[in-house]
Design a protein around this motif. Sequence first.
Motif, PDB file in Angstrom:
ATOM      1  N   THR A   1       0.865  -1.184   0.000  1.00 19.43           N
ATOM      2  CA  THR A   1       0.000   0.000   0.000  1.00 19.43           C
ATOM      3  C   THR A   1       0.898   1.230   0.000  1.00 19.43           C
ATOM      4  O   THR A   1       1.915   1.258   0.693  1.00 19.43           O
ATOM      5  CB  THR A   1      -0.899   0.001   1.255  1.00 19.43           C
ATOM      6  OG1 THR A   1      -1.765  -1.133   1.181  1.00 19.43           O
ATOM      7  CG2 THR A   1      -1.715   1.277   1.367  1.00 19.43           C
TER       8      THR A   1
ATOM      9  N   ARG B   1      -1.559   8.726  -6.506  1.00 19.08           N
ATOM     10  CA  ARG B   1      -1.927   7.697  -7.491  1.00 19.08           C
ATOM     11  C   ARG B   1      -1.811   8.260  -8.910  1.00 19.08           C
ATOM     12  O   ARG B   1      -1.230   7.650  -9.795  1.00 19.08           O
ATOM     13  CB  ARG B   1      -3.350   7.190  -7.258  1.00 19.08           C
ATOM     14  CG  ARG B   1      -3.895   6.310  -8.370  1.00 19.08           C
ATOM     15  CD  ARG B   1      -5.406   6.132  -8.279  1.00 19.08           C
ATOM     16  NE  ARG B   1      -5.773   5.411  -7.059  1.00 19.08           N
ATOM     17  CZ  ARG B   1      -5.734   4.077  -6.948  1.00 19.08           C
ATOM     18  NH1 ARG B   1      -5.350   3.348  -7.990  1.00 19.08           N
ATOM     19  NH2 ARG B   1      -6.085   3.461  -5.827  1.00 19.08           N
TER      20      ARG B   1
ATOM     21  N   ALA C   1      -3.339   0.207  -3.625  1.00 14.65           N
ATOM     22  CA  ALA C   1      -4.117   1.130  -2.787  1.00 14.65           C
ATOM     23  C   ALA C   1      -3.269   2.362  -2.473  1.00 14.65           C
ATOM     24  O   ALA C   1      -2.079   2.249  -2.139  1.00 14.65           O
ATOM     25  CB  ALA C   1      -4.520   0.444  -1.487  1.00 14.65           C
TER      26      ALA C   1
ATOM     27  N   PRO D   1      -4.313   5.119  -0.093  1.00 15.93           N
ATOM     28  CA  PRO D   1      -5.216   5.836   0.835  1.00 15.93           C
ATOM     29  C   PRO D   1      -4.733   7.252   1.121  1.00 15.93           C
ATOM     30  O   PRO D   1      -3.524   7.515   1.138  1.00 15.93           O
ATOM     31  CB  PRO D   1      -5.165   4.976   2.105  1.00 15.93           C
ATOM     32  CG  PRO D   1      -3.948   4.146   1.991  1.00 15.93           C
ATOM     33  CD  PRO D   1      -3.667   3.959   0.537  1.00 15.93           C
TER      34      PRO D   1
ATOM     35  N   ARG E   1      -7.816   1.903   3.851  1.00 22.86           N
ATOM     36  CA  ARG E   1      -7.722   1.021   2.686  1.00 22.86           C
ATOM     37  C   ARG E   1      -6.334   0.403   2.619  1.00 22.86           C
ATOM     38  O   ARG E   1      -5.416   0.929   2.001  1.00 22.86           O
ATOM     39  CB  ARG E   1      -8.012   1.819   1.403  1.00 22.86           C
ATOM     40  CG  ARG E   1      -9.493   1.727   1.030  1.00 22.86           C
ATOM     41  CD  ARG E   1      -9.910   2.294  -0.281  1.00 22.86           C
ATOM     42  NE  ARG E   1      -9.393   3.616  -0.542  1.00 22.86           N
ATOM     43  CZ  ARG E   1      -8.559   3.881  -1.534  1.00 22.86           C
ATOM     44  NH1 ARG E   1      -8.131   2.901  -2.306  1.00 22.86           N
ATOM     45  NH2 ARG E   1      -8.122   5.105  -1.744  1.00 22.86           N
TER      46      ARG E   1
END
Length: 511
Positions: free
Chosen positions: A184, A199, A222, A224, A268
């Motif tokens: 992550t 992202r 992910a 977050p 997440r």
Amino acid sequence: MTAESVLCRKTLPSIEDHLLAPEWCDPRIGIVHLGIGNFHRAHEAIYTEEAMLAAGGDWAICGVTLQGDVTKRDALMAQDGLYSVVERGPQGVKTSVIRALREVLALPHDRARLFDLLADPYVRIVSLTVTEKGYCRDTKTGDVDRGHPGIAHDLEHPGEPGTVLGILVAALKTRRDAGIAPFTVLSCDNLSHNGAALRQVVCSHARVLDEALATWIDSEVAFPSTMVDRIVPATTDADRDAAAVALGLRDEVPVPCEPFRQWVIEDRFPAGRPAWEQVGAQLVDDVMPFELAKLRMLNGTHSTLAYLSVLAGFATIDEAISFAPLHALIHSMMTDEIAPTLSVPASFDLMAYRDALLERYANPALKHRCAQIAMDGSQKIPPRLLATIAARLERGQPISRLALGVAAWFVFLRGRADDGTSFVISDPLASRLTALATNVGNVGDTRNAPQGLVDALLGCRDVFSAELASNEMFRHALIEAVTQLKTGARAAIENTNLQVAGIDPASGQNL
Ligand code: CS2
């Protein structure tokens, strides 16, 4: 300095009172953190150690410095990754020794070890505090800035990356190709929508290299979002001396900070995470309300305080906020111009949040330097002040205090305080911005100084969108504020307070 006098594993038994708990399970590395600065060591590292003490788990941290400088790595590794956090508040000082940091690497020297760790399935989180400029973003599109020299290098040499984007893309490619689940990616920087922003910029960098990889990252990894908050000044020799007195051992890399801390995290984490919720972090579905409130109420007033203070000659935030007119300006700026742009849960009392921020700013023990906060304005001003201004302009609402913050940055870019002392501008766009700010008034430039300065800097598209730069209400407010600042920052602060109270500063009569 004798071996016994330095903080390290061997001397740890002598400072057990300063440990968060006597027990320690010596966990494996589960987190790689990019950007091993003071903020991370006083924030995520403490939450993570407390989470492991509360609920176990192999979440030890490997910190990575990306600047090429091995000083920080060598200082921390000489202490087996141990360091002290020195909380300074009105109630006194608390010195704690943190053990969560297992290893420290420095790029480019330790690239092989870093990529071994990033390919280790046990590493399930890669977190970042690399400041706004570390994202190498095109501020107009949010995609990767392909003109950035570090990005150009990483696109040419994807196997030897130096930027966080190059590192993340190369590491995720290795995991995809080896069939290892991705880690992550956790942004802990002061950016709006920091997870989504990261992202986008990572995927846009990957897309230049390998479309299929970008698609895989976008669908499988992910990112977050978080809101992070703790005031953490740079370390000084006084901090080192204070840590030595408290511990009876030398710690070359202590971290000073305020007692307050807050961490709001979008929950997440497909590969798991430490039990941060058991030690005060808030795990939520939507971080945005908390993130905007903090970015605009804290960071927006922090930057306003910083630029007005460097001009006025206040060295630290507590000194600045003790100047009553400036306290009044910041109080009313939060109340009347910033808070109305925020929508927060009913339980979130923005006026209590404002009062708590003013208390935190007034902390006399912290000595948070205004010059430190004033760095990198070209990266900080847009999310901290311009987004709020745009929201106010959309509704035709006044922006005089927000405009004074931006105008103070404009005058600051000239590199001279009100008393004539000069200072260097630290900013990724420093050469361009200082040239724009100081070339005004050349022969043939018929504009008056305030108008010339405002028009020159509004022309910088890396900071101001064309839409905002062409907004006449914004431009007029900036020219008015720069004109006020010609009489000095202290007078400008007092006059702005009078104007927003409906009093003509010149006559003292009601406007
Ligand atoms: C400060 C922030 O240096 C700065 O720009 O505004 O580091 C601020 O201290 C933190 O965001 C507080 O959480």
